[in-house]
Design an enzyme around this catalytic site. Structure first.
Site, PDB file in Angstrom:
ATOM      1  N   HIS A 130      45.159  45.556  39.419  1.00 22.86           N
ATOM      2  CA  HIS A 130      45.494  45.171  37.571  1.00 22.86           C
ATOM      3  C   HIS A 130      44.260  44.432  37.577  1.00 22.86           C
ATOM      4  CE1 HIS A 130      48.441  43.085  38.505  1.00 22.86           C
ATOM      5  NE2 HIS A 130      47.508  41.709  38.003  1.00 22.86           N
ATOM      6  N   TYR A 175      38.732  37.095  44.339  1.00 23.25           N
ATOM      7  CA  TYR A 175      38.173  38.173  43.956  1.00 23.25           C
ATOM      8  C   TYR A 175      38.628  37.413  42.199  1.00 23.25           C
ATOM      9  CZ  TYR A 175      37.889  40.960  47.264  1.00 23.25           C
ATOM     10  OH  TYR A 175      37.939  41.627  48.759  1.00 23.25           O
ATOM     11  N   HIS A 210      42.955  41.004  34.779  1.00 23.43           N
ATOM     12  CA  HIS A 210      43.240  39.919  34.027  1.00 23.43           C
ATOM     13  C   HIS A 210      41.858  39.102  33.787  1.00 23.43           C
ATOM     14  CE1 HIS A 210      47.397  40.468  33.504  1.00 23.43           C
ATOM     15  NE2 HIS A 210      47.371  39.473  34.857  1.00 23.43           N
TER      16      HIS A 210
END
Length: 156
Positions: A57, A150, A59
């Site tokens: 995922h 990341y 954000h």
């Protein structure tokens, strides 16, 4: 579902994108994901105020120049990412789809929807920023924030 998104000019948006079945495809395809973002930036004007990519995922907080385009930005990123994946990955993802999703031509890589929250004020922005910042620690990928490369918070 009759879901309505809010589009307010001069606002930032906290967004979450999740892979279908939470498959850990993002880090192993990080260059492809970066390319998908670069392609979207060529087509749409927006700033990424913060971002963290985890295996399954993302954000981020973005501020689009034109509010109504943030859904298009997300769609463009998702499609570009799927397009660049190897055929075997796409084939496996399609094979795991329900027949309804298969017939709707769903790729099986991303969840259909994404979570959106319109940032209302500085306090809201700071809370979302902090959540993005600590997410790799929360998910126990690293103990030190700077060890997760990341993230827009990573300092090389």
């Amino acid at each position: 579902m009759n879901y309505k998104r809010m589009y307010l000019e001069n606002h930032s948006y906290y967004l979450t994108l999740v892979t279908q079945g939470r498959k850990p495809l993002l880090i192993e395809n990080i260059e492809l994901l970066r390319t998908a973002f670069k392609l979207s930036k060529k087509k749409y004007e927006y700033d990424i105020e913060a971002i963290v990519v985890l295996p399954e995922h993302i954000h981020m907080i973005i501020r689009p120049k034109i509010a109504k385009e943030y859904s298009k930005i997300i769609r463009h990123i998702k499609r570009s990412f799927v397009y660049g994946l190897d055929e075997e990955t796409k084939k496996r993802a399609k094979a795991e789809l329900s027949s309804a999703k298969y017939h709707r031509k769903h790729a099986g890589i991303w969840q259909e929807r994404f979570y959106e929250h319109t940032i209302r004020d500085e306090k809201d922005w700071l809370e979302k920023m902090e959540y993005i910042k600590i997410n790799p620690i929360k998910h126990q990928y690293v103990e030190n924030l700077n060890d997760w490369k990341y993230s827009s918070f990573h300092k090389p």
